[in-house]
Scaffold this active site. Structure first.
Site, PDB file in Angstrom:
ATOM      1  N   ARG A 109       0.884  -1.186   0.000  1.00 47.73           N
ATOM      2  CA  ARG A 109       0.000   0.000   0.000  1.00 47.73           C
ATOM      3  C   ARG A 109       0.906   1.215   0.000  1.00 47.73           C
ATOM      4  O   ARG A 109       1.699   1.413   0.927  1.00 47.73           O
ATOM      5  CB  ARG A 109      -0.916   0.001   1.229  1.00 47.73           C
ATOM      6  CG  ARG A 109      -1.613   1.348   1.415  1.00 47.73           C
ATOM      7  CD  ARG A 109      -2.701   1.321   2.452  1.00 47.73           C
ATOM      8  NE  ARG A 109      -3.877   0.622   1.964  1.00 47.73           N
ATOM      9  CZ  ARG A 109      -5.095   0.734   2.510  1.00 47.73           C
ATOM     10  NH1 ARG A 109      -5.284   1.517   3.567  1.00 47.73           N
ATOM     11  NH2 ARG A 109      -6.113   0.075   2.014  1.00 47.73           N
ATOM     12  N   HIS A 136      -7.454   0.617  -6.310  1.00 46.27           N
ATOM     13  CA  HIS A 136      -7.681  -0.202  -5.116  1.00 46.27           C
ATOM     14  C   HIS A 136      -8.378  -1.498  -5.569  1.00 46.27           C
ATOM     15  O   HIS A 136      -9.563  -1.714  -5.312  1.00 46.27           O
ATOM     16  CB  HIS A 136      -8.547   0.573  -4.114  1.00 46.27           C
ATOM     17  CG  HIS A 136      -8.484   0.041  -2.711  1.00 46.27           C
ATOM     18  ND1 HIS A 136      -7.768  -1.086  -2.365  1.00 46.27           N
ATOM     19  CD2 HIS A 136      -9.073   0.481  -1.558  1.00 46.27           C
ATOM     20  CE1 HIS A 136      -7.911  -1.308  -1.068  1.00 46.27           C
ATOM     21  NE2 HIS A 136      -8.692  -0.371  -0.559  1.00 46.27           N
ATOM     22  N   GLN A 139     -10.364  -3.917  -3.171  1.00 51.84           N
ATOM     23  CA  GLN A 139     -11.637  -3.336  -2.735  1.00 51.84           C
ATOM     24  C   GLN A 139     -12.717  -3.561  -3.790  1.00 51.84           C
ATOM     25  O   GLN A 139     -13.816  -4.031  -3.476  1.00 51.84           O
ATOM     26  CB  GLN A 139     -11.457  -1.830  -2.476  1.00 51.84           C
ATOM     27  CG  GLN A 139     -12.718  -1.160  -1.946  1.00 51.84           C
ATOM     28  CD  GLN A 139     -13.095  -1.674  -0.564  1.00 51.84           C
ATOM     29  OE1 GLN A 139     -12.267  -1.698   0.336  1.00 51.84           O
ATOM     30  NE2 GLN A 139     -14.332  -2.093  -0.392  1.00 51.84           N
ATOM     31  N   ASP A 231     -17.305   7.164  -1.479  1.00 56.96           N
ATOM     32  CA  ASP A 231     -16.042   7.040  -0.737  1.00 56.96           C
ATOM     33  C   ASP A 231     -15.709   8.439  -0.213  1.00 56.96           C
ATOM     34  O   ASP A 231     -16.320   9.437  -0.637  1.00 56.96           O
ATOM     35  CB  ASP A 231     -14.942   6.508  -1.676  1.00 56.96           C
ATOM     36  CG  ASP A 231     -13.603   6.284  -0.969  1.00 56.96           C
ATOM     37  OD1 ASP A 231     -13.585   6.228   0.287  1.00 56.96           O
ATOM     38  OD2 ASP A 231     -12.577   6.177  -1.664  1.00 56.96           O
ATOM     39  N   CYS A 271     -16.529   1.850   0.794  1.00 56.30           N
ATOM     40  CA  CYS A 271     -15.371   0.973   1.075  1.00 56.30           C
ATOM     41  C   CYS A 271     -14.930   1.079   2.529  1.00 56.30           C
ATOM     42  O   CYS A 271     -14.240   0.190   3.027  1.00 56.30           O
ATOM     43  CB  CYS A 271     -14.223   1.322   0.145  1.00 56.30           C
ATOM     44  SG  CYS A 271     -13.681   3.023   0.297  1.00 56.30           S
ATOM     45  N   ARG A 299     -13.673  -8.498   1.966  1.00 51.61           N
ATOM     46  CA  ARG A 299     -12.249  -8.272   1.694  1.00 51.61           C
ATOM     47  C   ARG A 299     -11.452  -9.516   2.109  1.00 51.61           C
ATOM     48  O   ARG A 299     -10.582  -9.979   1.377  1.00 51.61           O
ATOM     49  CB  ARG A 299     -11.735  -7.047   2.486  1.00 51.61           C
ATOM     50  CG  ARG A 299     -12.283  -5.697   2.037  1.00 51.61           C
ATOM     51  CD  ARG A 299     -11.733  -5.275   0.686  1.00 51.61           C
ATOM     52  NE  ARG A 299     -10.280  -5.227   0.663  1.00 51.61           N
ATOM     53  CZ  ARG A 299      -9.526  -4.214   1.110  1.00 51.61           C
ATOM     54  NH1 ARG A 299     -10.112  -3.128   1.583  1.00 51.61           N
ATOM     55  NH2 ARG A 299      -8.205  -4.248   1.029  1.00 51.61           N
TER      56      ARG A 299
END
Ligand code: CP
Ligand code: NVA
Length: 313
Positions: A109, A136, A139, A231, A271, A299
């Site tokens: 990340r 992402h 996700q 988001d 998310c 996830r």
């Protein structure tokens, strides 16, 4: 259990995967989830190690990857970007080459997406993007698995995304186009999703027979949507842009009023982490329309399937 073999070594963006590969990952995810729910785990990654590099904060990604690899009989190492030699100037290329001599997979990340690309090219083991400024993928895959679990199909499903055209939006767009889901993005002109990603997704959507619409009008976006997604307005690393973004994004927010303009049975997605009463009303997030914690749970299961597909020899 059928573990799919993927054509690419890494998962850097959703576009590394074909539709068939995503569907195979979802079938494996469903099996792993059902088994985990009854306490049954599989040693598909017995004694394998996953290095997890975090240059940004995380709750879900860190815990779901670490728990996931443990469920599969392996072991995860949490590497804080501030602790390892990367921060003191060791190059990405050298870091990737060194870690590849120790571990069986690397999740990273970071900020610049180019760093993930460079990392994946330099590593000889699979590299999984756990979020960059532009993408992402884990996700988006967990989100579309969440929809698939509910709908058992993708054709005819419509997702509306309201807000900032950010990393999550980019990955949702790519995934929707590959899977053949209709997607509408409502956002201000200056915060549209990446134009290169949008152009490629339009071509992909034409192949999969789905639509991709970018609009300034949140009401138009939610009108026929089965799923309504948002988001945060300010992503990690964008703190300096906060004032300008809050102003521009003020009307791109999921509220009870906006939901009332759409289908009565639409579901709300995020998310997480959410900024309550900023991009989404707290009451909406807490309502029966919200499936955000299913997304968060998935996830874990989707990433287990991804790790099996990439890391199991
Ligand atoms: N959604 C997500 O990636 O959450 P974290 O930042 O907590 O990992
Ligand atoms: N767009 C957000 C997603 C967090 C999971 C960010 O990058 O901060």
């Amino acid at each position: 259990m059928n573990i799919p073999k993927l054509k690419n070594k890494d998962l850097v963006t959703v576009s590394d995967l074909s539709r068939d590969e995503i569907m195979a990952i979802f079938r494996l995810t469903a099996r792993l989830k059902a088994d985990a729910r009854r306490g049954k785990h599989h040693d598909f990654l017995y004694r394998k190690s996953l290095a997890m590099i975090f240059e940004k904060s995380s709750t879900r990604t860190r815990v779901s990857f670490e728990t996931g690899v443990t469920h599969l009989g392996g072991h995860a190492l949490f590497l804080d970007g501030n602790d390892i030699q990367l921060r003191r100037g060791e190059t990405i290329v050298d870091t990737a080459k060194v870690l590849s001599r120790y571990v069986d997979g690397i999740m990273i990340r970071t900020f610049s997406h180019d760093n993930v690309v460079k990392f994946a090219r330099s590593a000889t083991v699979p590299v999984i993007n756990g979020l960059s400024d532009e993408h992402h993928p884990c996700q988006a895959l967990a989100d579309f698995f969440t929809i698939y679990e509910r709908e058992k199909k993708f054709r005819g499903i419509h997702l509306a995304y309201i807000g900032d055209g950010n990393n999550v939006a980019n990955s949702l767009i790519q995934c929707a186009a590959i899977l053949g889901i209709n997607i509408s993005i409502a956002c201000p002109k200056q915060y549209e999703p990446d134009s290169f990603i949008v152009d490629n997704a339009r071509a992909e959507a034409a192949r999969s027979g789905s639509s991709l619409v970018i609009t300034r009008d949140p009401e138009a976006a939610v009108k026929n949507a089965h799923y309504i997604y948002t988001d945060v307005w300010i992503s990690m690393g964008e703190e300096k842009k906060a004032a300008a973004k809050k102003k521009a994004l003020a009307k791109y927010k999921i509220t009870r009023e906006l939901l009332a303009k759409g289908r009565a049975d639409s579901r709300v997605m995020h998310c997480l982490p959410a900024h309550r009463d900023e991009e989404i009303e707290g009451a909406v997030l807490d309502s029966g329309r919200s499936i955000v914690f299913d997304e968060a749970e998935n996830r874990l299961h989707v990433q287990k399937a991804i790790m099996c597909a990439l890391m199991k020899k």
